[in-house]
Design an enzyme around this catalytic site. Sequence first.
Site, PDB file in Angstrom:
ATOM      1  N   ASN A  69      -9.960   0.038  -0.767  1.00  0.00           N
ATOM      2  CA  ASN A  69      -8.496   0.107  -0.673  1.00  0.00           C
ATOM      3  C   ASN A  69      -7.905  -0.478  -1.957  1.00  0.00           C
ATOM      4  OD1 ASN A  69      -5.788  -0.240  -0.103  1.00  0.00           O
ATOM      5  ND2 ASN A  69      -6.110  -1.080   1.947  1.00  0.00           N
ATOM      6  N   CYS A  93       0.813  -1.224   0.000  1.00  0.00           N
ATOM      7  CA  CYS A  93       0.000   0.000   0.000  1.00  0.00           C
ATOM      8  C   CYS A  93       0.845   1.273   0.000  1.00  0.00           C
ATOM      9  CB  CYS A  93      -0.958   0.002   1.192  1.00  0.00           C
ATOM     10  SG  CYS A  93      -2.094  -1.383   1.169  1.00  0.00           S
ATOM     11  N   HIS A 128      -3.311   7.338   1.839  1.00  0.00           N
ATOM     12  CA  HIS A 128      -3.691   6.001   1.377  1.00  0.00           C
ATOM     13  C   HIS A 128      -5.093   5.708   1.892  1.00  0.00           C
ATOM     14  CE1 HIS A 128      -3.936   1.872   0.545  1.00  0.00           C
ATOM     15  NE2 HIS A 128      -3.764   1.461   1.785  1.00  0.00           N
TER      16      HIS A 128
HETATM   17  N1  ACO Z   1     -18.963  -8.345   7.843  1.00  0.00           N
HETATM   18  C1  ACO Z   1     -19.542  -8.594   9.026  1.00  0.00           C
HETATM   19  N2  ACO Z   1     -18.818  -8.892  10.126  1.00  0.00           N
HETATM   20  C2  ACO Z   1     -17.490  -8.936  10.024  1.00  0.00           C
HETATM   21  C3  ACO Z   1     -16.826  -8.700   8.811  1.00  0.00           C
HETATM   22  C4  ACO Z   1     -17.610  -8.391   7.687  1.00  0.00           C
HETATM   23  N3  ACO Z   1     -17.092  -8.116   6.475  1.00  0.00           N
HETATM   24  N4  ACO Z   1     -15.514  -8.813   9.010  1.00  0.00           N
HETATM   25  C5  ACO Z   1     -15.332  -9.123  10.310  1.00  0.00           C
HETATM   26  N5  ACO Z   1     -16.527  -9.196  10.915  1.00  0.00           N
HETATM   27  C6  ACO Z   1     -16.801  -9.521  12.327  1.00  0.00           C
HETATM   28  C7  ACO Z   1     -15.685 -10.317  12.958  1.00  0.00           C
HETATM   29  O1  ACO Z   1     -15.834 -11.691  12.673  1.00  0.00           O
HETATM   30  C8  ACO Z   1     -15.866  -9.983  14.415  1.00  0.00           C
HETATM   31  O2  ACO Z   1     -16.921 -10.768  14.917  1.00  0.00           O
HETATM   32  P1  ACO Z   1     -16.825 -11.397  16.410  1.00  0.00           P
HETATM   33  O3  ACO Z   1     -16.744 -10.196  17.323  1.00  0.00           O
HETATM   34  O4  ACO Z   1     -18.082 -12.179  16.501  1.00  0.00           O
HETATM   35  O5  ACO Z   1     -15.575 -12.219  16.411  1.00  0.00           O
HETATM   36  C9  ACO Z   1     -16.342  -8.534  14.400  1.00  0.00           C
HETATM   37  O6  ACO Z   1     -16.824  -8.290  13.063  1.00  0.00           O
HETATM   38  C10 ACO Z   1     -15.240  -7.524  14.721  1.00  0.00           C
HETATM   39  O7  ACO Z   1     -14.077  -7.844  13.943  1.00  0.00           O
HETATM   40  P2  ACO Z   1     -12.762  -7.003  14.045  1.00  0.00           P
HETATM   41  O8  ACO Z   1     -11.760  -7.553  13.087  1.00  0.00           O
HETATM   42  O9  ACO Z   1     -12.336  -6.898  15.467  1.00  0.00           O
HETATM   43  O10 ACO Z   1     -13.304  -5.584  13.546  1.00  0.00           O
HETATM   44  P3  ACO Z   1     -12.591  -4.184  13.521  1.00  0.00           P
HETATM   45  O11 ACO Z   1     -13.449  -3.194  14.185  1.00  0.00           O
HETATM   46  O12 ACO Z   1     -11.141  -4.264  13.917  1.00  0.00           O
HETATM   47  O13 ACO Z   1     -12.641  -3.814  11.963  1.00  0.00           O
HETATM   48  C11 ACO Z   1     -11.191  -3.810  10.034  1.00  0.00           C
HETATM   49  C12 ACO Z   1     -11.974  -4.639  11.024  1.00  0.00           C
HETATM   50  C13 ACO Z   1     -12.178  -2.984   9.226  1.00  0.00           C
HETATM   51  C14 ACO Z   1     -10.421  -4.744   9.100  1.00  0.00           C
HETATM   52  C15 ACO Z   1     -10.227  -2.869  10.773  1.00  0.00           C
HETATM   53  O14 ACO Z   1      -9.503  -3.553  11.734  1.00  0.00           O
HETATM   54  C16 ACO Z   1      -9.280  -2.181   9.831  1.00  0.00           C
HETATM   55  O15 ACO Z   1      -9.685  -1.428   8.975  1.00  0.00           O
HETATM   56  N6  ACO Z   1      -7.983  -2.372  10.013  1.00  0.00           N
HETATM   57  C17 ACO Z   1      -6.984  -1.758   9.132  1.00  0.00           C
HETATM   58  C18 ACO Z   1      -6.549  -2.751   8.147  1.00  0.00           C
HETATM   59  C19 ACO Z   1      -6.370  -2.191   6.786  1.00  0.00           C
HETATM   60  O16 ACO Z   1      -7.039  -1.310   6.332  1.00  0.00           O
HETATM   61  N7  ACO Z   1      -5.416  -2.781   6.063  1.00  0.00           N
HETATM   62  C20 ACO Z   1      -5.191  -2.432   4.711  1.00  0.00           C
HETATM   63  C21 ACO Z   1      -3.784  -2.515   4.298  1.00  0.00           C
HETATM   64  S1  ACO Z   1      -2.704  -1.760   5.423  1.00  0.00           S
HETATM   65  C22 ACO Z   1      -3.125  -0.267   5.388  1.00  0.00           C
HETATM   66  O17 ACO Z   1      -3.481   0.152   4.341  1.00  0.00           O
HETATM   67  C23 ACO Z   1      -3.057   0.505   6.594  1.00  0.00           C
END
Ligand code: ACO
Length: 321
Positions: A278, A113, A248
């Site tokens: 993304n 990224c 980004h």
């Molecule tokens: N739809 C519905 N529910 C979902 C989904 C989905 N697509 N994905 C995960 N869940 C559920 C999980 O299973 C979990 O359920 P549980 O509590 O029963 O176990 C719940 O939602 C919470 O999951 P988390 O992973 O803890 O959710 P979080 O609030 O951390 O959000 C996310 C996840 C959006 C991926 C976030 O952590 C994020 O954006 N992180 C940054 C990662 C990123 O953008 N990386 C890209 C490349 S690196 C960069 O560019 C920075």
Amino acid sequence: MIRAVITGSGSALPANCVTNADLAERVDTSDEWIVERTGIRQRYIAAEGETTSTLATQAARRAIEDAGVDAAEIGLIVLATATPDHTFPATATQVQNALGCNGCVAFDVQAVCSGFLYALGTAESLLRTGMAKKALVIGAETFSRILDWEDRTTCVLFGDGAGAVVLEARDVAEDGPGILSTKLHADGAHCDLLYVDGGPSTTGEVGKLRMKGREVFRHAVVNLADVLREVLVDAGAQAADIDWVVPHQANARILDATARKLDLPAEKVVVTVDQHANTSAASVPLAFDVARRDGRIKEGDLVMFEAMGGGFTWGASLARM
Ligand code: ACO
């Protein structure tokens, strides 16, 4: 002084737009969950035959036209991608051939990224040493091809696309246009948090993207705020001087949290994550092109680019338009 000046931009998206509702028919997710956690509403997915190099070529053609230069004048192509058409040759050489500027320097950089920031920093340095006068810097990806479409925690987050800028070496005044400072970093200790579980030298398969999203999020906010401060200090500028931040586009919450850490008003942050999701290395030049073409980013503006991605890698660059 010789600086690398951005003289044109272009971008390209596949025709196929996939909404959150469309995805909810394939995996156990909902528009509400995706919008609330990420800000993403839709993404564009490449069709069969559409590849990283075809999207990159389209974006590059638009950037060249916007800059008013001829493809034959391009002396350097640096293309950032983690989803090349082939393991080799470099996708940059495919773009070069399609543009008809064979003979110039052309290579890929791989920083996921942050790829566009790495490509911009590399091209800028090479222009300032006199290796070339005009460069194409491209970020292009087809992440849809490395997603695990059964994994709802990752497949909803990414899209395909490409963005490009033309950089020209110009002799400018101190307060003139050009890239003022670029800082790049990497820390390979966290490769297990965001990676692809394949590759030519390990499994022999392309592999699929794996990510521990919550941990990536934590690192992203800290690293980005640090590198933004580092660039401001190096350029002798203040956060209040910045006209636009082109970040980004990973997640709307990362954008908000980073802007808050620097006391930057949200109105100064270019946001396209809702439209494109993304797009990895493509996201910064895509967002930049959108904001230039709709008239937000204008000549004379001070623009901060920033990104963080797998590796981890991260970086920022400050440029006067
Ligand atoms: N739809 C519905 N529910 C979902 C989904 C989905 N697509 N994905 C995960 N869940 C559920 C999980 O299973 C979990 O359920 P549980 O509590 O029963 O176990 C719940 O939602 C919470 O999951 P988390 O992973 O803890 O959710 P979080 O609030 O951390 O959000 C996310 C996840 C959006 C991926 C976030 O952590 C994020 O954006 N992180 C940054 C990662 C990123 O953008 N990386 C890209 C490349 S690196 C960069 O560019 C920075």
